[in-house]
Scaffold this motif. Structure first.
Motif, PDB file in Angstrom:
ATOM      1  N   GLU A 257       0.835  -1.196   0.000  1.00  0.00           N
ATOM      2  CA  GLU A 257       0.000   0.000   0.000  1.00  0.00           C
ATOM      3  C   GLU A 257       0.872   1.248   0.000  1.00  0.00           C
ATOM      4  O   GLU A 257       1.947   1.264   0.609  1.00  0.00           O
ATOM      5  CB  GLU A 257      -0.944   0.007   1.191  1.00  0.00           C
ATOM      6  CG  GLU A 257      -0.301  -0.263   2.526  1.00  0.00           C
ATOM      7  CD  GLU A 257      -1.336  -0.434   3.631  1.00  0.00           C
ATOM      8  OE1 GLU A 257      -1.346   0.419   4.535  1.00  0.00           O
ATOM      9  OE2 GLU A 257      -2.097  -1.399   3.573  1.00  0.00           O
ATOM     10  N   PRO A 258       0.447   2.311  -0.670  1.00  0.00           N
ATOM     11  CA  PRO A 258       1.260   3.524  -0.744  1.00  0.00           C
ATOM     12  C   PRO A 258       1.480   4.128   0.645  1.00  0.00           C
ATOM     13  O   PRO A 258       0.596   4.082   1.501  1.00  0.00           O
ATOM     14  CB  PRO A 258       0.429   4.460  -1.619  1.00  0.00           C
ATOM     15  CG  PRO A 258      -0.515   3.578  -2.356  1.00  0.00           C
ATOM     16  CD  PRO A 258      -0.795   2.421  -1.441  1.00  0.00           C
ATOM     17  N   LEU A 259       2.653   4.694   0.843  1.00  0.00           N
ATOM     18  CA  LEU A 259       2.950   5.427   2.065  1.00  0.00           C
ATOM     19  C   LEU A 259       2.677   6.899   1.836  1.00  0.00           C
ATOM     20  O   LEU A 259       3.020   7.455   0.784  1.00  0.00           O
ATOM     21  CB  LEU A 259       4.422   5.242   2.461  1.00  0.00           C
ATOM     22  CG  LEU A 259       4.857   3.846   2.892  1.00  0.00           C
ATOM     23  CD1 LEU A 259       6.343   3.851   3.208  1.00  0.00           C
ATOM     24  CD2 LEU A 259       4.071   3.355   4.087  1.00  0.00           C
ATOM     25  N   ARG A 260       2.078   7.537   2.840  1.00  0.00           N
ATOM     26  CA  ARG A 260       1.824   8.974   2.749  1.00  0.00           C
ATOM     27  C   ARG A 260       2.046   9.595   4.109  1.00  0.00           C
ATOM     28  O   ARG A 260       1.517   9.119   5.117  1.00  0.00           O
ATOM     29  CB  ARG A 260       0.384   9.243   2.292  1.00  0.00           C
ATOM     30  CG  ARG A 260       0.160  10.673   1.849  1.00  0.00           C
ATOM     31  CD  ARG A 260       0.934  10.973   0.585  1.00  0.00           C
ATOM     32  NE  ARG A 260       1.009  12.426   0.298  1.00  0.00           N
ATOM     33  CZ  ARG A 260       1.793  12.956  -0.615  1.00  0.00           C
ATOM     34  NH1 ARG A 260       2.577  12.180  -1.341  1.00  0.00           N
ATOM     35  NH2 ARG A 260       1.801  14.249  -0.828  1.00  0.00           N
ATOM     36  N   ILE A 261       2.861  10.629   4.127  1.00  0.00           N
ATOM     37  CA  ILE A 261       3.163  11.299   5.386  1.00  0.00           C
ATOM     38  C   ILE A 261       1.904  11.973   5.942  1.00  0.00           C
ATOM     39  O   ILE A 261       1.023  12.376   5.187  1.00  0.00           O
ATOM     40  CB  ILE A 261       4.291  12.331   5.183  1.00  0.00           C
ATOM     41  CG1 ILE A 261       4.958  12.693   6.507  1.00  0.00           C
ATOM     42  CG2 ILE A 261       3.788  13.566   4.450  1.00  0.00           C
ATOM     43  CD1 ILE A 261       6.326  13.275   6.365  1.00  0.00           C
ATOM     44  N   ARG A 262       1.812  12.054   7.264  1.00  0.00           N
ATOM     45  CA  ARG A 262       0.682  12.718   7.899  1.00  0.00           C
ATOM     46  C   ARG A 262       0.840  14.234   7.742  1.00  0.00           C
ATOM     47  O   ARG A 262       1.897  14.792   8.007  1.00  0.00           O
ATOM     48  CB  ARG A 262       0.648  12.354   9.379  1.00  0.00           C
ATOM     49  CG  ARG A 262      -0.523  12.951  10.159  1.00  0.00           C
ATOM     50  CD  ARG A 262      -0.388  12.635  11.633  1.00  0.00           C
ATOM     51  NE  ARG A 262      -0.470  11.206  11.879  1.00  0.00           N
ATOM     52  CZ  ARG A 262      -1.611  10.534  12.069  1.00  0.00           C
ATOM     53  NH1 ARG A 262      -2.761  11.181  12.033  1.00  0.00           N
ATOM     54  NH2 ARG A 262      -1.600   9.243  12.299  1.00  0.00           N
ATOM     55  N   GLU A 263      -0.224  14.885   7.320  1.00  0.00           N
ATOM     56  CA  GLU A 263      -0.179  16.323   7.101  1.00  0.00           C
ATOM     57  C   GLU A 263      -1.248  17.031   7.931  1.00  0.00           C
ATOM     58  O   GLU A 263      -2.235  16.428   8.348  1.00  0.00           O
ATOM     59  CB  GLU A 263      -0.397  16.642   5.622  1.00  0.00           C
ATOM     60  CG  GLU A 263       0.681  16.071   4.720  1.00  0.00           C
ATOM     61  CD  GLU A 263       0.488  16.479   3.277  1.00  0.00           C
ATOM     62  OE1 GLU A 263       0.853  17.623   2.932  1.00  0.00           O
ATOM     63  OE2 GLU A 263      -0.018  15.657   2.499  1.00  0.00           O
ATOM     64  N   GLY A 264      -1.043  18.312   8.172  1.00  0.00           N
ATOM     65  CA  GLY A 264      -2.068  19.134   8.775  1.00  0.00           C
ATOM     66  C   GLY A 264      -1.997  19.295  10.278  1.00  0.00           C
ATOM     67  O   GLY A 264      -2.764  20.070  10.849  1.00  0.00           O
ATOM     68  N   ALA A 265      -1.080  18.596  10.950  1.00  0.00           N
ATOM     69  CA  ALA A 265      -0.991  18.716  12.405  1.00  0.00           C
ATOM     70  C   ALA A 265      -0.257  19.999  12.784  1.00  0.00           C
ATOM     71  O   ALA A 265       0.790  20.321  12.223  1.00  0.00           O
ATOM     72  CB  ALA A 265      -0.265  17.516  12.997  1.00  0.00           C
TER      73      ALA A 265
END
Length: 224
Positions: free
Chosen positions: A104-112
């Motif tokens: 599954e693709p990895l995606r960094i957490r954003e918006g914090a």
């Protein structure tokens, strides 16, 4: 600390790479070093998190990266206990392959916001350096959601890429500790920046968070 497992893992990895890619250069944590002619170099940490491994703590991994003249080209962090393989190729994204599930693709957490960010760091083995790092961590911890110190830089960066952390910083490690992980972060949509001063250090986070986190780390280091 260096265990027999570190040496055995390095021997196995080096033997495979030398057989399959004899023209590539290579550098590894336990001393293997080969000058190549291809313009590419493998950077190997055969067991990142040796102390965890020796104590039976499952946070340890194998980290392997391939570099060329433009920087990291391929990066792999394998966590055998969890059965997780984090992998990335420059310009092709990053993904997580489990033992049974499709990748599954990895995606960094954003918006914090920084105050609600979960940040990872690490500490050196030298007592004086560890004391300084602890002072910086004490400055940071009331200004973020919390700190994590798993004890394996390659896994910290892989987990950041997977959205399990919001940011990471550390000083004093070697190229093999970071080579694969920093490509994972970049290909998952994050950014990695160097920390000024000595020893060499990195800070990594989502693009919107990185300047704030880097600024907080700089404040922490000045305040110690």
């Amino acid at each position: 600390m260096v265990s027999d497992a570190d040496r055995a893992a390095e021997d196995a990895i080096v033997a495979l790479l030398r057989a399959e890619r004899p023209e590539d250069g290579l550098v590894a944590e336990e001393g293997a070093s080969v000058d190549g002619t291809s313009g590419r170099r493998w950077v190997v940490d055969p067991l990142d998190g040796t102390t965890n491994f020796l104590y039976g703590i499952p946070q340890w991994a194998v980290s392997i990266a391939l570099e060329d003249g433009s920087g990291p080209l391929v990066g792999v962090v394998f966590a055998p206990v969890a059965g997780e393989l984090f992998r990335a190729a420059r310009g092709a994204g990053a993904e997580l392959a489990g033992s049974a599930e499709p990748a599954e693709p990895l995606r960094i957490r954003e918006g914090a916001a920084l105050s609600r960010s979960l940040i990872a760091t690490g500490f050196a083995y030298e007592p004086e350096r560890r004391r300084v790092q602890a002072q910086a961590a004490a400055y940071v911890i009331p200004r973020v959601r919390d700190l994590r110190r798993a004890g394996a830089a390659a896994l910290d960066l892989a987990w950041l890429a997977a959205g399990r952390l919001d940011g990471y910083w550390e000083r004093g490690l070697k190229p093999w500790d970071w080579a694969a992980g920093r490509l994972l972060v970049a290909e998952a949509g994050g950014e990695v920046a160097e920390l000024g001063g000595e020893p060499y250090g990195l800070v990594a986070a989502a693009p919107a968070l990185l300047p704030e986190l880097a600024g907080l780390v700089a404040e922490a280091e000045r305040a110690r």
